[in-house]
Design a protein around this motif. Structure first.
Motif, PDB file in Angstrom:
ATOM      1  N   GLU A   6       0.834  -1.196   0.000  1.00 38.49           N
ATOM      2  CA  GLU A   6       0.000   0.000   0.000  1.00 38.49           C
ATOM      3  C   GLU A   6       0.872   1.250   0.000  1.00 38.49           C
ATOM      4  OE1 GLU A   6      -1.968  -2.915   3.034  1.00 38.49           O
ATOM      5  OE2 GLU A   6       0.046  -2.232   2.493  1.00 38.49           O
ATOM      6  N   GLY A   9      -0.812   7.059   1.950  1.00 38.18           N
ATOM      7  CA  GLY A   9      -1.292   7.609   3.206  1.00 38.18           C
ATOM      8  C   GLY A   9      -0.595   8.918   3.546  1.00 38.18           C
ATOM      9  N   LEU A  20      -5.414   6.134  -1.856  1.00 33.02           N
ATOM     10  CA  LEU A  20      -4.497   5.062  -1.511  1.00 33.02           C
ATOM     11  C   LEU A  20      -4.364   4.105  -2.688  1.00 33.02           C
ATOM     12  CD1 LEU A  20      -5.730   4.170   2.091  1.00 33.02           C
ATOM     13  CD2 LEU A  20      -4.142   5.969   1.359  1.00 33.02           C
ATOM     14  N   TRP A  36     -10.315  -3.349   1.341  1.00 29.67           N
ATOM     15  CA  TRP A  36      -9.592  -2.423   2.206  1.00 29.67           C
ATOM     16  C   TRP A  36     -10.199  -2.515   3.607  1.00 29.67           C
ATOM     17  CZ3 TRP A  36      -5.298   0.406   1.034  1.00 29.67           C
ATOM     18  CH2 TRP A  36      -4.986   0.578  -0.314  1.00 29.67           C
ATOM     19  N   TYR A  94      -4.547   1.795   7.122  1.00 31.13           N
ATOM     20  CA  TYR A  94      -5.376   1.186   6.091  1.00 31.13           C
ATOM     21  C   TYR A  94      -4.620   0.019   5.452  1.00 31.13           C
ATOM     22  CZ  TYR A  94      -8.904   4.800   6.413  1.00 31.13           C
ATOM     23  OH  TYR A  94      -9.909   5.613   6.867  1.00 31.13           O
ATOM     24  N   THR A 122      -0.865   1.397   5.474  1.00 26.04           N
ATOM     25  CA  THR A 122      -0.407   2.772   5.302  1.00 26.04           C
ATOM     26  C   THR A 122      -1.230   3.657   6.231  1.00 26.04           C
ATOM     27  OG1 THR A 122       0.027   4.521   3.676  1.00 26.04           O
ATOM     28  CG2 THR A 122      -1.975   3.224   3.336  1.00 26.04           C
ATOM     29  N   VAL A 124      -3.152   6.769   7.678  1.00 26.37           N
ATOM     30  CA  VAL A 124      -3.926   7.935   7.282  1.00 26.37           C
ATOM     31  C   VAL A 124      -4.311   8.678   8.562  1.00 26.37           C
ATOM     32  CG1 VAL A 124      -6.090   8.755   6.289  1.00 26.37           C
ATOM     33  CG2 VAL A 124      -4.816   6.894   5.180  1.00 26.37           C
TER      34      VAL A 124
END
Length: 128
Positions: A6, A9, A20, A36, A94, A122, A124
């Motif tokens: 991934e 972010g 993303l 996700w 995520y 990643t 966020v």
């Protein structure tokens, strides 16, 4: 085996957007349903969205309906999560997930136990 990575972010203000990406390595990407998930600090990992092999069927968590969209390009082994109107409650790590699905009539997988492969995640962060 499928490896998922991934990216995309970051730290954004409420109301902003982020996209993303999740790139898969390995064969037969088009045979995988993709999802996700996210995990906020101190909470369980939760479902966000899933998409079928073609991108033609999706299902979203109620908390993100109307704000998030998902798309995939099987020629690029990539799935994207477009997140709009972000809120502080969207702050989380995520994760991209994949499971091979040979039966296109099965419902989309919405629990983490249904997925076989996972990315590292990643972060966020949505904050003013």
């Amino acid at each position: 085996q499928v490896q998922l990575v991934e990216s995309g972010g970051g730290l954004v203000q409420p109301g902003a957007s982020l996209r993303l990406s999740c790139v898969a390595s390995g064969p037969s990407f088009s045979t995988y349903a993709l999802g996700w998930f996210r995990r906020a600090l101190g909470k369980e990992r939760e479902f966000v969205v899933a998409v079928n092999w073609s991108g033609g069927s999706t299902t979203f968590a109620d908390s993100v309906k109307g704000r998030f969209t998902i798309s995939r390009d099987n020629t690029k082994n990539t799935v994207w999560l477009q997140m709009n109107s972000l809120k502080p409650d969207d702050t989380a790590i995520y994760y991209c997930a994949a499971v091979q699905r040979h039966d296109p009539t099965r419902r989309l997988p919405v629990t983490e136990y249904e997925y076989t492969f996972w990315g590292q995640g990643t972060q966020v962060t949505v904050s003013a």
